[in-house]
Enzyme design. Structure first.
Site, PDB file in Angstrom:
ATOM      1  N   SER A   1      13.411   4.369   5.058  1.00  0.00           N
ATOM      2  CA  SER A   1      13.230   4.417   3.595  1.00  0.00           C
ATOM      3  C   SER A   1      14.411   5.182   3.008  1.00  0.00           C
ATOM      4  O   SER A   1      14.946   6.091   3.660  1.00  0.00           O
ATOM      5  CB  SER A   1      11.939   5.159   3.254  1.00  0.00           C
ATOM      6  OG  SER A   1      11.908   5.476   1.870  1.00  0.00           O
TER       7      SER A   1
ATOM      8  N   ASN B   1       7.651  -1.789  11.649  1.00  0.00           N
ATOM      9  CA  ASN B   1       7.407  -1.726  10.204  1.00  0.00           C
ATOM     10  C   ASN B   1       6.201  -0.851   9.830  1.00  0.00           C
ATOM     11  O   ASN B   1       6.162  -0.295   8.738  1.00  0.00           O
ATOM     12  CB  ASN B   1       7.193  -3.156   9.682  1.00  0.00           C
ATOM     13  CG  ASN B   1       6.570  -3.177   8.307  1.00  0.00           C
ATOM     14  OD1 ASN B   1       7.245  -2.978   7.295  1.00  0.00           O
ATOM     15  ND2 ASN B   1       5.260  -3.411   8.231  1.00  0.00           N
TER      16      ASN B   1
ATOM     17  N   VAL C   1      -0.288   1.253  16.789  1.00  0.00           N
ATOM     18  CA  VAL C   1       0.977   1.383  17.514  1.00  0.00           C
ATOM     19  C   VAL C   1       1.487   2.827  17.607  1.00  0.00           C
ATOM     20  O   VAL C   1       2.499   3.090  18.250  1.00  0.00           O
ATOM     21  CB  VAL C   1       2.072   0.456  16.927  1.00  0.00           C
ATOM     22  CG1 VAL C   1       1.822  -0.980  17.300  1.00  0.00           C
ATOM     23  CG2 VAL C   1       2.183   0.601  15.411  1.00  0.00           C
TER      24      VAL C   1
ATOM     25  N   TYR D   1       6.623  12.344   4.457  1.00  0.00           N
ATOM     26  CA  TYR D   1       7.089  10.954   4.596  1.00  0.00           C
ATOM     27  C   TYR D   1       8.620  10.919   4.754  1.00  0.00           C
ATOM     28  O   TYR D   1       9.150  10.223   5.632  1.00  0.00           O
ATOM     29  CB  TYR D   1       6.646  10.185   3.343  1.00  0.00           C
ATOM     30  CG  TYR D   1       7.022   8.728   3.312  1.00  0.00           C
ATOM     31  CD1 TYR D   1       6.355   7.798   4.104  1.00  0.00           C
ATOM     32  CD2 TYR D   1       8.025   8.264   2.463  1.00  0.00           C
ATOM     33  CE1 TYR D   1       6.683   6.445   4.051  1.00  0.00           C
ATOM     34  CE2 TYR D   1       8.348   6.923   2.401  1.00  0.00           C
ATOM     35  CZ  TYR D   1       7.681   6.012   3.192  1.00  0.00           C
ATOM     36  OH  TYR D   1       8.006   4.674   3.139  1.00  0.00           O
ATOM     37  N   ALA D   2       9.324  11.688   3.925  1.00  0.00           N
ATOM     38  CA  ALA D   2      10.795  11.727   3.998  1.00  0.00           C
ATOM     39  C   ALA D   2      11.250  12.230   5.369  1.00  0.00           C
ATOM     40  O   ALA D   2      12.186  11.693   5.965  1.00  0.00           O
ATOM     41  CB  ALA D   2      11.349  12.622   2.892  1.00  0.00           C
ATOM     42  N   ALA D   3      10.548  13.265   5.869  1.00  0.00           N
ATOM     43  CA  ALA D   3      10.911  13.813   7.188  1.00  0.00           C
ATOM     44  C   ALA D   3      10.695  12.763   8.273  1.00  0.00           C
ATOM     45  O   ALA D   3      11.522  12.613   9.177  1.00  0.00           O
ATOM     46  CB  ALA D   3      10.071  15.056   7.477  1.00  0.00           C
ATOM     47  N   SER D   4       9.604  12.015   8.171  1.00  0.00           N
ATOM     48  CA  SER D   4       9.321  11.001   9.203  1.00  0.00           C
ATOM     49  C   SER D   4      10.367   9.886   9.164  1.00  0.00           C
ATOM     50  O   SER D   4      10.797   9.396  10.202  1.00  0.00           O
ATOM     51  CB  SER D   4       7.911  10.419   9.022  1.00  0.00           C
ATOM     52  OG  SER D   4       7.834   9.564   7.893  1.00  0.00           O
ATOM     53  N   LYS D   5      10.789   9.519   7.960  1.00  0.00           N
ATOM     54  CA  LYS D   5      11.767   8.429   7.834  1.00  0.00           C
ATOM     55  C   LYS D   5      13.180   8.905   8.218  1.00  0.00           C
ATOM     56  O   LYS D   5      13.974   8.140   8.752  1.00  0.00           O
ATOM     57  CB  LYS D   5      11.746   7.857   6.416  1.00  0.00           C
ATOM     58  CG  LYS D   5      10.423   7.152   6.068  1.00  0.00           C
ATOM     59  CD  LYS D   5      10.163   5.949   6.962  1.00  0.00           C
ATOM     60  CE  LYS D   5       8.959   5.135   6.557  1.00  0.00           C
ATOM     61  NZ  LYS D   5       8.711   3.972   7.415  1.00  0.00           N
TER      62      LYS D   5
HETATM   63  P1  NDP Z   1       1.426  -1.348   3.341  1.00  0.00           P
HETATM   64  O1  NDP Z   1       0.567  -0.130   3.267  1.00  0.00           O
HETATM   65  O2  NDP Z   1       1.277  -2.408   2.309  1.00  0.00           O
HETATM   66  O3  NDP Z   1       1.255  -2.023   4.794  1.00  0.00           O
HETATM   67  C1  NDP Z   1       1.322  -1.236   5.953  1.00  0.00           C
HETATM   68  C2  NDP Z   1       1.043  -2.085   7.165  1.00  0.00           C
HETATM   69  O4  NDP Z   1       1.110  -1.265   8.328  1.00  0.00           O
HETATM   70  C3  NDP Z   1      -0.325  -2.720   7.146  1.00  0.00           C
HETATM   71  O5  NDP Z   1      -0.229  -4.013   7.690  1.00  0.00           O
HETATM   72  C4  NDP Z   1      -1.144  -1.814   8.065  1.00  0.00           C
HETATM   73  O6  NDP Z   1      -2.155  -2.596   8.679  1.00  0.00           O
HETATM   74  C5  NDP Z   1      -0.089  -1.402   9.084  1.00  0.00           C
HETATM   75  N1  NDP Z   1      -0.312  -0.141   9.803  1.00  0.00           N
HETATM   76  C6  NDP Z   1      -0.369   1.113   9.298  1.00  0.00           C
HETATM   77  N2  NDP Z   1      -0.542   1.996  10.278  1.00  0.00           N
HETATM   78  C7  NDP Z   1      -0.595   1.302  11.440  1.00  0.00           C
HETATM   79  C8  NDP Z   1      -0.761   1.658  12.804  1.00  0.00           C
HETATM   80  N3  NDP Z   1      -0.900   2.927  13.175  1.00  0.00           N
HETATM   81  N4  NDP Z   1      -0.769   0.673  13.736  1.00  0.00           N
HETATM   82  C9  NDP Z   1      -0.639  -0.629  13.366  1.00  0.00           C
HETATM   83  N5  NDP Z   1      -0.455  -1.020  12.102  1.00  0.00           N
HETATM   84  C10 NDP Z   1      -0.457  -0.065  11.143  1.00  0.00           C
HETATM   85  O7  NDP Z   1       2.934  -0.804   3.397  1.00  0.00           O
HETATM   86  P2  NDP Z   1       4.320  -1.480   2.925  1.00  0.00           P
HETATM   87  O8  NDP Z   1       4.341  -2.908   3.235  1.00  0.00           O
HETATM   88  O9  NDP Z   1       4.611  -1.021   1.551  1.00  0.00           O
HETATM   89  O10 NDP Z   1       5.339  -0.692   3.882  1.00  0.00           O
HETATM   90  C11 NDP Z   1       5.772  -1.203   5.128  1.00  0.00           C
HETATM   91  C12 NDP Z   1       6.850  -0.293   5.680  1.00  0.00           C
HETATM   92  O11 NDP Z   1       7.921  -0.175   4.733  1.00  0.00           O
HETATM   93  C13 NDP Z   1       6.371   1.141   5.952  1.00  0.00           C
HETATM   94  O12 NDP Z   1       6.996   1.647   7.110  1.00  0.00           O
HETATM   95  C14 NDP Z   1       6.837   1.889   4.731  1.00  0.00           C
HETATM   96  O13 NDP Z   1       7.013   3.253   4.982  1.00  0.00           O
HETATM   97  C15 NDP Z   1       8.158   1.184   4.456  1.00  0.00           C
HETATM   98  N6  NDP Z   1       8.649   1.339   3.095  1.00  0.00           N
HETATM   99  C16 NDP Z   1       7.916   0.882   2.025  1.00  0.00           C
HETATM  100  C17 NDP Z   1       8.398   1.037   0.747  1.00  0.00           C
HETATM  101  C18 NDP Z   1       7.659   0.559  -0.453  1.00  0.00           C
HETATM  102  O14 NDP Z   1       8.107   0.857  -1.580  1.00  0.00           O
HETATM  103  N7  NDP Z   1       6.584  -0.180  -0.323  1.00  0.00           N
HETATM  104  C19 NDP Z   1       9.690   1.700   0.495  1.00  0.00           C
HETATM  105  C20 NDP Z   1      10.370   2.131   1.687  1.00  0.00           C
HETATM  106  C21 NDP Z   1       9.854   1.952   2.931  1.00  0.00           C
HETATM  107  P3  NDP Z   1      -3.671  -2.134   8.857  1.00  0.00           P
HETATM  108  O15 NDP Z   1      -4.026  -1.317   7.657  1.00  0.00           O
HETATM  109  O16 NDP Z   1      -4.379  -3.431   9.028  1.00  0.00           O
HETATM  110  O17 NDP Z   1      -3.643  -1.335  10.125  1.00  0.00           O
END
Ligand code: NDP
Length: 248
Positions: A142, A90, A64, A155-159
Site C-alpha cells: 500500500s 493479496n 493464509v 496497517y502502515a507498519a505491516s505494509k
Molecule cells: P477487502 O476487505 O475488500 O477484501 C479482502 C479479501 O481478503 C477478502 O477476500 C477476504 O476474504 C480476504 N482475507 C482477509 N484475511 C484473510 C486471511 N487471513 N486468509 C484468507 N483470506 C483473507 O479488501 P481490498 O480488496 O480492499 O484489499 C485487498 C488488498 O489490497 C489488501 O491487502 C489491502 O491491504 C490492499 N490495499 C487496499 C487498498 C484499498 O484502498 N482498498 C489500498 C491499498 C492496499 P474473506 O473475508 O472471505 O476471508
C-alpha cells in the site's frame, strides 16, 4: 494472451482487489486457484465467473496467516493444478485507530494477517517454485506503507514490512528465476474502504492529482504485467498505483 498456460494462486479473492486480479488473470488465459476464509456465496460466484471465462478455477477455504493452513492450501493446489507459476499475496485487513488508542491486540492482529500471510504463503510456495526454476510473486502492499497515514500505524507498519520482506526474498530467490515485486495501491474503492465517511473520502480524493479513487481492475492490470513474462528482468520493485499521490 499474457498469462496463457500459467497457473496462479490469488489469496483473498472473494471480493475487492483480489477478485479483480483473479478475473483479469483468467481473461489473460491463466488458471486460478484462490482463497477466502469461508466458502460462502461470494466464493462460489467468483469460481463460476472465472470458469465462465474458459479457464480452470477453484476456490479454497484457508486462513493464509496460519502456517499449517497455508501449507495445506498450496499442497492441495499443486495436487489439483499440477504447478503454480504465480503467487499474488493479496489477503489483508485494516483495524484503524490513532496510536494513543490502539491496543496491542489491534497491532498484533493486523501484523499477523498482513505480514504473516505473506510469510506463510511464500514459505509454502517456495519449494515448488525453486524446483521448477520459475516463478513470479506479487505482494500487495500500500502507499500507506511508504508514506504512513493517520490512524493506520498498524496497517502502515505491516505494509512497510511487506516491502522489506519482498526485497529480501527477491535477493534470495533471483538465482532461481523467481521474481518478487510489490504493487502498492493508493485509495481504491472496495468493501475495505466502503466504511470511510463521505467527507473523509472527498478530502482524500483532493490529495490525489487524478482526483478520484482507483478501481480494483486498475490494480489488477499492474499485477498482470508483473506476473507475466513481459518483465523477466524486473524484480524487487515497488510499483505505486495511486493516481500520482504526492506523498507516495
Ligand atoms: P477487502 O476487505 O475488500 O477484501 C479482502 C479479501 O481478503 C477478502 O477476500 C477476504 O476474504 C480476504 N482475507 C482477509 N484475511 C484473510 C486471511 N487471513 N486468509 C484468507 N483470506 C483473507 O479488501 P481490498 O480488496 O480492499 O484489499 C485487498 C488488498 O489490497 C489488501 O491487502 C489491502 O491491504 C490492499 N490495499 C487496499 C487498498 C484499498 O484502498 N482498498 C489500498 C491499498 C492496499 P474473506 O473475508 O472471505 O476471508
Amino acid at each position: 494472451m499474457l498469462l496463457e498456460n500459467k497457473t496462479a494462486i490469488v489469496t483473498g479473492a472473494t471480493r475487492g482487489i483480489g477478485r479483480a486480479i483473479a478475473i483479469r488473470f483468467a481473461k489473460e488465459g491463466c488458471n486460478v486457484a484462490f482463497c477466502g476464509r469461508s466458502r460462502g456465496e461470494k466464493m462460489i460466484a467468483v469460481e463460476q465467473e472465472l470458469t465462465a471465462l474458459g479457464v480452470k478455477a477453484k476456490g479454497y477455504v484457508a486462513d493464509v496467516a496460519d502456517m499449517e493452513q497455508a501449507q495445506a492450501f498450496v499442497k492441495e493446489v499443486l495436487a489439483d493444478f499440477g504447478k503454480v507459476d504465480i503467487l499474488v499475496n493479496n489477503a489483508g485487513i485494516t483495524d484503524d485507530s490513532a496510536v494513543k488508542r490502539m491496543t496491542e491486540e489491534q497491532m498484533d492482529r493486523v501484523m499477523h494477517t498482513n505480514l504473516g500471510s505473506v510469510f506463510c504463503m511464500t514459505k509454502a510456495i517456495q519449494p515448488s517454485m525453486w524446483k521448477q526454476g520459475y516463478g513470479s510473486i506479487v505482494n500487495i502492499g500500500s502507499v500507506v506503507g511508504i508514506a504512513g497515514n493517520y490512524n493506520q500505524a498498524n496497517y502502515a507498519a505491516s505494509k512497510a514490512a511487506i516491502i522489506g520482506f519482498s526485497k529480501s526474498c527477491a535477493k534470495e530467490f533471483a538465482a532461481r528465476n523467481i521474481r518478487v515485486n510489490v504493487v502498492a495501491p493508493g485509495f481504491v474503492e472496495t468493501e475495505m474502504t466502503a466504511e470511510v465517511p463521505e467527507e473523509l473520502m472527498k478530502t482524500w480524493c483532493q490529495r490525489i492529482p487524478m482526483k478520484r479513487p482507483g478501481t480494483p481492475d486498475e490494480v489488477a492490470q499492474a499485477c498482470v504485467f508483473l506476473a507475466s513474462d513481459m518483465c523477466p528482468y524486473i524484480t524487487s520493485v515497488v510499483l505505486p498505483i495511486c493516481g500520482g499521490m504526492e506523498d507516495a
